[in-house]
Design a protein around this motif. Structure first.
Motif, PDB file in Angstrom:
ATOM      1  N   VAL A 164     -17.569  34.252 -46.110  1.00  0.00           N
ATOM      2  CA  VAL A 164     -18.385  35.050 -47.035  1.00  0.00           C
ATOM      3  C   VAL A 164     -19.615  35.611 -46.332  1.00  0.00           C
ATOM      4  CG1 VAL A 164     -19.867  34.903 -49.076  1.00  0.00           C
ATOM      5  CG2 VAL A 164     -17.603  33.852 -49.111  1.00  0.00           C
ATOM      6  N   PHE A 165     -20.239  34.785 -45.491  1.00  0.00           N
ATOM      7  CA  PHE A 165     -21.508  35.180 -44.873  1.00  0.00           C
ATOM      8  C   PHE A 165     -21.365  35.814 -43.489  1.00  0.00           C
ATOM      9  CE2 PHE A 165     -23.338  31.855 -47.784  1.00  0.00           C
ATOM     10  CZ  PHE A 165     -24.011  32.761 -48.573  1.00  0.00           C
ATOM     11  N   ALA A 166     -20.128  35.961 -42.993  1.00  0.00           N
ATOM     12  CA  ALA A 166     -19.961  36.557 -41.665  1.00  0.00           C
ATOM     13  C   ALA A 166     -20.471  37.990 -41.669  1.00  0.00           C
ATOM     14  CB  ALA A 166     -18.499  36.506 -41.252  1.00  0.00           C
ATOM     15  N   PRO A 167     -21.364  38.336 -40.749  1.00  0.00           N
ATOM     16  CA  PRO A 167     -22.022  39.642 -40.808  1.00  0.00           C
ATOM     17  C   PRO A 167     -21.104  40.819 -40.508  1.00  0.00           C
ATOM     18  CG  PRO A 167     -22.672  38.479 -38.838  1.00  0.00           C
ATOM     19  CD  PRO A 167     -21.867  37.516 -39.654  1.00  0.00           C
ATOM     20  N   GLU A 168     -19.985  40.573 -39.803  1.00  0.00           N
ATOM     21  CA  GLU A 168     -19.145  41.704 -39.426  1.00  0.00           C
ATOM     22  C   GLU A 168     -17.816  41.741 -40.166  1.00  0.00           C
ATOM     23  OE1 GLU A 168     -18.759  41.658 -35.186  1.00  0.00           O
ATOM     24  OE2 GLU A 168     -20.914  41.688 -34.885  1.00  0.00           O
ATOM     25  N   ALA A 169     -17.462  40.636 -40.811  1.00  0.00           N
ATOM     26  CA  ALA A 169     -16.142  40.607 -41.424  1.00  0.00           C
ATOM     27  C   ALA A 169     -16.192  40.259 -42.904  1.00  0.00           C
ATOM     28  CB  ALA A 169     -15.245  39.598 -40.704  1.00  0.00           C
ATOM     29  N   GLY A 170     -17.203  39.543 -43.323  1.00  0.00           N
ATOM     30  CA  GLY A 170     -17.201  38.992 -44.670  1.00  0.00           C
ATOM     31  C   GLY A 170     -17.751  39.943 -45.710  1.00  0.00           C
ATOM     32  N   VAL A 171     -18.106  39.344 -46.852  1.00  0.00           N
ATOM     33  CA  VAL A 171     -18.667  40.113 -47.955  1.00  0.00           C
ATOM     34  C   VAL A 171     -19.954  40.807 -47.520  1.00  0.00           C
ATOM     35  CG1 VAL A 171     -19.553  39.909 -50.301  1.00  0.00           C
ATOM     36  CG2 VAL A 171     -17.664  38.453 -49.563  1.00  0.00           C
ATOM     37  N   PHE A 172     -20.680  40.132 -46.620  1.00  0.00           N
ATOM     38  CA  PHE A 172     -21.969  40.679 -46.201  1.00  0.00           C
ATOM     39  C   PHE A 172     -21.829  41.838 -45.217  1.00  0.00           C
ATOM     40  CE2 PHE A 172     -25.569  38.035 -47.717  1.00  0.00           C
ATOM     41  CZ  PHE A 172     -24.834  37.306 -48.633  1.00  0.00           C
ATOM     42  N   ALA A 173     -20.605  42.075 -44.741  1.00  0.00           N
ATOM     43  CA  ALA A 173     -20.416  43.199 -43.825  1.00  0.00           C
ATOM     44  C   ALA A 173     -20.769  44.514 -44.521  1.00  0.00           C
ATOM     45  CB  ALA A 173     -18.972  43.228 -43.323  1.00  0.00           C
ATOM     46  N   GLY A 174     -20.461  44.592 -45.813  1.00  0.00           N
ATOM     47  CA  GLY A 174     -20.785  45.789 -46.584  1.00  0.00           C
ATOM     48  C   GLY A 174     -22.281  46.029 -46.643  1.00  0.00           C
ATOM     49  N   LEU A 175     -23.004  44.917 -46.835  1.00  0.00           N
ATOM     50  CA  LEU A 175     -24.466  45.005 -46.902  1.00  0.00           C
ATOM     51  C   LEU A 175     -25.032  45.475 -45.561  1.00  0.00           C
ATOM     52  CD1 LEU A 175     -26.429  44.196 -49.195  1.00  0.00           C
ATOM     53  CD2 LEU A 175     -26.803  42.065 -47.969  1.00  0.00           C
TER      54      LEU A 175
END
Lengths: 450, 294
Positions: free
Chosen positions: B128-139
């Motif tokens: 979820v928190f992975a910066p390049e692959a997870g939900v946060f990648a969109g952010l």
């Protein structure tokens, strides 16, 4: 007809029962059982199981049970706990960072003695010196058997290289930088990827550049060794990587960012990286369909003479305190895995390399390395045998080495996050690493590395 | 004069207590005793011998500024995760207690996370928190560099606090809900008839009557956050980046089990044990005074 007196029939039945019982036991004992604990899991763990099955099929006398402990460090931890409770396995797989502790403990049965005591003559010259020395004493005596061995290679994407008019792997880091810049201009987001793992970043780099990691022959000569990697070309290398990272042509790929270097390379997201040859098989499986990729020896800084790279992986130790029969079994197993056919099998089902010269010659003669998916793995042996083994390229023998690696990784993380300069970060890693070494020396006060 | 029911024979008392005493001895006093012994020696991992070194293990620990940083981070983690886990659970329990529509379903659903093993939860949160692959990648696509727990220590700390609290919210929720349901309905209804609104009733009746539960959970949450976080840290950050999430308990695990520094790890666990005991003492001595059980 007279029935037998009761007492007689009773004792006859009892005698019969005894005989059957004893016979049953004898049948069960006909194969001596012993255990091997290893640290490989998943696919590799199952492949170790296959090796053991092959051994059992050739054997009427012994039966080995190979049990995965999950990871390298768990295999060591669990064996220590078992050893202290006198329930240790006969053989345990120990990785590089666990070697110094075991060597000083006296908790093992030296490989050479084990084989000689059980009637096997081992020609130690069969082993590649680059492999054998990593696990041998400073005098060159092998105390354990090299098993799963690898070294680091440079992985590159042929398709991406073609886009910038290249068809050969870079041989220098300067070239890597230039190609990365070209790839970036051609629209590739991640030309070269690396991670904080010091095995590739520091240990392999230092070995092939002939740079020491610690004094006293990287620790082989004594427990009073001190870390020096803040003052070698490794420091230049970190600066080089930092510069590329700041410029945006080098990227860091770790689990926490979403993909490891292997995953990023296999997906075609990153075009160059450095990893173990053991990943060669995995990349073959996970690479995007149709992706053309290849491996080469690790690049050097321009103007450096190549020294042999370090072996990675683990070796098999016989632990002290087991029965004679179990040791006979262990010796038979060690003999079995050193057969060229066994080495071929092991290298076929995993990405690991053969550890003996006859094993390698046997596989080469059969054309093992001529076609995919195994083509390219012979470069690992070229890299391991690139030079005579020197005091800084035979291995690293430092106490608490896992903690030292961790300190180094912590420092690298601080350096790449811009919270420390390269000098300050490496100085800190060396200073804290030396404190770990002094503590280790004190723990083994009065003891000498063999 | 009060009369107590008493056993006549002491041996019967001893016999009935024996299983419990044996368990506590085997699983607490014995290991704690061994740790105490190792903390004052330098122990060779394979059991080759050990040397008595007095307080050396402790002095070298206390002389290390990185160790104090780890203690500080542990306290930050304990306070933040306890506040988050208890605050969220309390809000959820208050609303559940009001029996809003569908509360029966979400009451059950809210209990589930506690049954999820910490490493499994950690793998999910890492994604979820992975910066390049997870939900946060969109952010990160909208605001580049906004979120990266692989590089930023603060982000990594936030990540482990959320991942840890998520699991503990369920535990707290059960206790809060039980506490709320133990409050006599008549009190709340009487207040309602007197014209006090929902928030007023919560503030003046429910929360004051809930203080024993709050105190109990505070003790449990803080104690657990000191010792129970290493599964999540091991999967998500491994103490990094650059020691930012190297909490005391993870350092003990790493030094002892991975680094094979048994004595250093033993000394650290003694320090952790003393710290947890001291905090529990403070809570009972000073916080409990302000609590009315009746």
């Amino acid at each position: 007809m007279h029935p037998l007196p009761t007492w007689l029939s009773r004792s006859a039945a009892a005698a019969l029962a005894l005989l059957i019982g004893a016979g049953g036991e004898a049948a069960a004992q006909s194969r001596v059982k012993f255990e091997l604990w290893h640290g490989l899991s998943g696919d590799l763990g199952e492949r170790v199981g296959d090796v053991c099955k092959r051994f059992n099929e050739t054997q009427a006398e012994f039966e080995i049970a190979c049990i995965s402990q999950g990871s390298y460090d768990e295999a060591v931890q669990n064996s220590i706990a078992a050893f202290r409770a006198k329930k240790q396995p006969t053989i345990v797989q120990v990785f590089d960072a666990g070697t110094a502790d075991l060597m000083l403990s006296g908790a093992f049965y030296p490989a050479g003695k084990l084989m000689a005591d059980n009637g096997f003559t081992v020609d130690w010259g069969r082993y590649f010196p680059g492999v054998a020395n990593y696990y041998a004493t400073s005098k060159g005596e092998l105390l354990s058997f090299p098993f799963n061995s690898s070294t680091a290679l440079f992985y590159w994407n042929r398709d991406a290289f073609a886009k910038v008019g290249r068809s050969a792997a870079p041989t220098t880091w300067e070239e890597v930088e230039a190609i990365s810049r070209d790839l970036k201009k051609a629209g590739y987001a991640c030309p070269f990827a690396f991670e904080y793992d010091t095995w590739q970043l520091m240990e392999q780099f230092s070995a092939i550049h002939g740079q020491p990691i610690a004094t006293r022959g990287n620790g082989y000569e004594g427990l009073d060794a001190e870390l020096v990697f803040n003052k070698t070309r490794f420091a230049d290398y970190v600066k080089f990587l930092k510069k590329g990272y700041d410029e945006g042509i080098f990227s860091i790929k770790v689990k926490a960012t979403g993909a490891t270097i292997g995953e990023a390379f296999g997906a075609g997201d990153c075009q160059m990286t450095q990893m173990s040859v053991a990943s060669h098989g995995t990349i073959g499986k996970i690479a995007k369909p149709g992706m053309n990729w290849d491996v080469a020896m690790l690049p050097l800084f321009a103007g450096t003479k190549r020294t042999n790279s370090l072996v990675g992986g683990a070796s098999l130790w016989a632990l002290a305190g087991k029965s004679k029969d179990e040791y006979r079994g262990a010796a038979a197993f060690f003999n079995f895995i050193a057969l060229p056919q066994s080495e071929e099998y092991w290298s076929t089902v995993t990405g690991y390399i053969p550890v003996t010269k006859p094993g390698f010659a046997f596989m080469k003669a059969k054309g093992f390395y001529d076609k995919p998916p195994y083509k390219g793995r012979e470069i690992a042996l070229e890299s391991l045998t690139a030079s005579e083994v020197t005091p800084v390229s035979r291995g690293v023998r430092l106490g608490g080495f896992l903690l030292i690696r961790k300190e180094t990784q912590d420092a690298l993380q601080a350096i790449f996050a811009n919270s420390m300069s390269v000098e300050a970060g490496l100085n800190q890693a060396v200073e804290r690493g030396n404190a770990i070494l002094r503590r280790f020396e004190k723990t083994y006060a009065g003891k000498q590395l063999p | 004069m009060e009369h107590h029911a008493q056993f006549r024979t002491r041996w019967l008392v001893a016999l009935l207590l024996a299983p419990q005493v044996l368990l506590v001895f085997t699983f607490f006093y014995w290991p704690a005793g061994a740790a105490l012994f190792w903390a004052f020696t330098l122990e060779q991992p394979w059991g080759g011998g050990n040397a008595f070194v007095g307080f050396d293990n402790f002095t070298s620990l206390f002389a290390d500024s990185f160790y104090w940083a780890s203690v500080g981070r542990t306290i930050v983690f304990a306070l933040a995760s306890s506040c988050l886990a208890m605050g969220m659970a309390l809000v959820l329990a208050l609303f559940c207690d009001r029996q809003l529509r569908g509360y029966a379903y979400y009451r059950t659903a809210l209990i589930w996370p506690y049954a999820v093993a910490a490493p499994a939860a950690a793998v999910a949160f890492r994604y979820v928190f992975a910066p390049e692959a997870g939900v946060f990648a969109g952010l990160n696509a909208m605001y580049p560099g906004l979120w990266n727990p692989a590089m930023s220590g603060t982000d990594a700390m936030i990540m482990i606090i959320i991942a840890y609290s998520w699991k503990f919210i369920s535990y707290n929720f059960i206790f809060f809900l039980a506490g709320l349901q133990a409050i006599p309905r008549s009190l709340i209804e009487a207040a309602a008839m007197d014209g006090s609104g929902v928030l007023r009733r919560m503030r003046d009746i429910q929360l004051p009557l809930l203080t024993p539960t709050v105190f109990f959970l505070l003790v449990i949450n803080i104690t657990d956050s000191f010792v129970d976080s290493f599964g999540i840290i091991d999967i998500t950050t491994e103490g990094g980046p650059a020691k930012a999430t190297n909490l005391m308990v993870y350092k003990i695990y790493f030094d002892g089990f991975k680094g094979l520094d048994y004595s250093g790890a033993a000394a650290q666990s003694i320090v952790l044990m003393v710290l947890v005991m001291a905090l529990t003492f403070v809570q009972f001595r000073y916080v409990e005074r302000k609590i009315h059980y009746k």
